[in-house]
Design an enzyme around this catalytic site. Structure first.
Site, mmCIF file in Angstrom:
data_model
loop_
_atom_site.group_PDB
_atom_site.id
_atom_site.type_symbol
_atom_site.label_atom_id
_atom_site.label_comp_id
_atom_site.label_asym_id
_atom_site.label_seq_id
_atom_site.Cartn_x
_atom_site.Cartn_y
_atom_site.Cartn_z
ATOM 1 N N ASP A 25 0.786 -1.253 0.000
ATOM 2 C CA ASP A 25 0.000 0.000 0.000
ATOM 3 C C ASP A 25 0.815 1.298 0.000
ATOM 4 O O ASP A 25 0.416 2.283 0.649
ATOM 5 C CB ASP A 25 -0.960 0.016 1.202
ATOM 6 C CG ASP A 25 -1.958 -1.132 1.166
ATOM 7 O OD1 ASP A 25 -1.902 -1.937 0.218
ATOM 8 O OD2 ASP A 25 -2.766 -1.225 2.102
ATOM 9 N N GLU A 73 -4.625 -0.865 -1.458
ATOM 10 C CA GLU A 73 -5.959 -0.927 -0.833
ATOM 11 C C GLU A 73 -6.891 -0.001 -1.608
ATOM 12 O O GLU A 73 -6.536 1.136 -1.920
ATOM 13 C CB GLU A 73 -5.887 -0.482 0.633
ATOM 14 C CG GLU A 73 -7.261 -0.534 1.315
ATOM 15 C CD GLU A 73 -7.246 -0.120 2.778
ATOM 16 O OE1 GLU A 73 -6.163 0.009 3.364
ATOM 17 O OE2 GLU A 73 -8.350 0.068 3.322
ATOM 18 N N LYS A 130 -6.589 -4.981 -3.202
ATOM 19 C CA LYS A 130 -7.267 -5.608 -2.065
ATOM 20 C C LYS A 130 -8.327 -4.661 -1.500
ATOM 21 O O LYS A 130 -8.088 -3.461 -1.382
ATOM 22 C CB LYS A 130 -6.242 -5.994 -0.993
ATOM 23 C CG LYS A 130 -5.462 -4.838 -0.402
ATOM 24 C CD LYS A 130 -4.335 -5.377 0.473
ATOM 25 C CE LYS A 130 -3.555 -4.297 1.163
ATOM 26 N NZ LYS A 130 -4.269 -3.526 2.168
ATOM 27 N N LYS A 133 -7.789 -4.695 4.701
ATOM 28 C CA LYS A 133 -6.473 -4.369 5.265
ATOM 29 C C LYS A 133 -5.489 -5.504 4.992
ATOM 30 O O LYS A 133 -4.325 -5.263 4.695
ATOM 31 C CB LYS A 133 -6.586 -4.107 6.774
ATOM 32 C CG LYS A 133 -7.614 -3.039 7.159
ATOM 33 C CD LYS A 133 -7.367 -1.714 6.473
ATOM 34 C CE LYS A 133 -8.372 -0.659 6.918
ATOM 35 N NZ LYS A 133 -8.346 0.522 6.031
ATOM 36 N N VAL A 158 3.062 0.318 4.355
ATOM 37 C CA VAL A 158 2.320 1.109 5.346
ATOM 38 C C VAL A 158 0.890 0.572 5.489
ATOM 39 O O VAL A 158 0.362 -0.010 4.558
ATOM 40 C CB VAL A 158 2.275 2.595 4.936
ATOM 41 C CG1 VAL A 158 3.678 3.163 4.906
ATOM 42 C CG2 VAL A 158 1.568 2.821 3.603
ATOM 43 N N THR A 159 0.287 0.825 6.631
ATOM 44 C CA THR A 159 0.928 1.294 7.831
ATOM 45 C C THR A 159 1.276 0.085 8.700
ATOM 46 O O THR A 159 0.631 -0.958 8.612
ATOM 47 C CB THR A 159 0.005 2.256 8.644
ATOM 48 O OG1 THR A 159 -1.187 1.556 9.019
ATOM 49 C CG2 THR A 159 -0.362 3.478 7.843
ATOM 50 N N CYS A 163 -2.273 -2.380 7.820
ATOM 51 C CA CYS A 163 -2.193 -3.346 6.723
ATOM 52 C C CYS A 163 -0.965 -4.248 6.797
ATOM 53 O O CYS A 163 -1.028 -5.411 6.384
ATOM 54 C CB CYS A 163 -2.273 -2.617 5.385
ATOM 55 S SG CYS A 163 -3.917 -1.928 5.139
ATOM 56 N N GLN A 203 7.530 -13.107 21.906
ATOM 57 C CA GLN A 203 7.207 -14.511 22.187
ATOM 58 C C GLN A 203 7.897 -15.450 21.192
ATOM 59 O O GLN A 203 7.258 -16.341 20.603
ATOM 60 C CB GLN A 203 5.697 -14.737 22.151
ATOM 61 C CG GLN A 203 4.938 -13.847 23.139
ATOM 62 C CD GLN A 203 3.457 -14.083 23.074
ATOM 63 O OE1 GLN A 203 2.971 -15.110 23.573
ATOM 64 N NE2 GLN A 203 2.733 -13.166 22.458
HETATM 65 C C1 C5J Z 1 -3.221 0.707 5.456
HETATM 66 C C2 C5J Z 1 -4.937 1.999 6.501
HETATM 67 N N1 C5J Z 1 -2.697 0.455 4.251
HETATM 68 N N2 C5J Z 1 -4.136 2.416 7.469
HETATM 69 N N3 C5J Z 1 -4.475 1.236 5.488
HETATM 70 O O1 C5J Z 1 -2.590 0.486 6.455
HETATM 71 O O2 C5J Z 1 -6.120 2.313 6.504
#
Ligand code: C5J
Length: 233
Positions: A25, A73, A130, A133, A158-159, A163, A203
């Site tokens: 993204d 996205e 997509k 997310k 990102v972010t 995502c 973990q």
């Molecule tokens: C992504 C968002 N790509 N933060 N989308 O992380 O809405």
């Protein structure tokens, strides 16, 4: 032949020919003023930190012959794939589908939906559109990875906490080893970025491994000439 990547919680040896670089993204809507990220009230300049390190990794991955996959996205222009529960958030004039300075917000085909020029895909690199997310949800990413013999994912984009984390969790459940490059990811919230990476490597690496562009570039340099080959054993 396996290549050792310095990472946390421990180094990981992977076959680079079975490894893909996933760029999540890196779209104008998230990184540039006037897009979806800014309409949500975020300081989009915070995401710029990931661009330069990611450019270096992208260049090295291409030179090493890795499969590079980009995701975006967004939604169809008729928004038939956009759940009302996702759209009905925020001020109506700034929601998904509303007109903005870079076209309709988060809509496929609009300028804002496109990938930033610095990281633009080259011919032959799959771009996965997509609606959610996670990059596996309602996409052909898993099919593409399987057909290309991929077992490991170098995850960037990102972010970090949205995502990237969602995709890493989806990938982990599907059996992929995820190596997340911290400085090639970014968030509008520095503390979420930090915690997002911690959650992955905690973990014993519950969702995957975390490292940085320097370590990844060193691993590429130590491994001269692995070539991505579809269908190789
Ligand atoms: C992504 C968002 N790509 N933060 N989308 O992380 O809405």
């Amino acid at each position: 032949m396996k290549t050792l990547i310095g990472a946390e919680p421990q180094p990981l040896a992977v076959a680079l020919e079975r490894t893909a670089l996933l760029v999540i993204d890196m779209q104008r809507d998230f990184l540039e003023p006037g897009g979806f990220g800014e309409t949500l009230g975020n300081d989009v300049s915070l995401l710029k930190a990931a661009v330069k390190p990611l450019q270096a990794v992208l260049k090295a991955a291409r030179a090493a012959g890795l499969l590079v996959i980009h995701t975006r996205e967004g939604h169809r222009p008729d928004m038939s794939d956009a759940p009302p529960a996702k759209v009905e958030r925020g001020e109506p004039s700034k929601r998904i589908g509303a007109p903005g300075p870079m076209g309709r917000i988060l809509i496929r085909g609009e300028p804002g939906h496109d990938i930033i020029p610095e990281l633009y895909p080259v011919a032959g690199e799959p771009v996965i559109d997509k609606p959610g997310k996670g990059a596996f949800y309602q996409t052909d990413l898993e099919l593409t990875l399987r057909n290309c013999g991929i077992e490991n994912l170098i995850v960037t984009g990102v972010t970090t906490e949205v995502c990237v984390n969602t995709t890493v969790r989806e990938a982990n459940d599907r059996g992929y080893r995820c190596i997340v490059l911290g400085d090639c990811c970014a968030s509008y919230f520095p503390e979420f970025h930090e915690m997002g990476l911690k959650m992955i490597k905690a973990q014993g690496g519950i969702f995957g491994w975390v490292t940085g562009s320097k370590q990844m570039l060193a691993a590429f340099a130590a491994n001269k000439g692995p070539k991505y080959a579809q269908g190789s054993a």
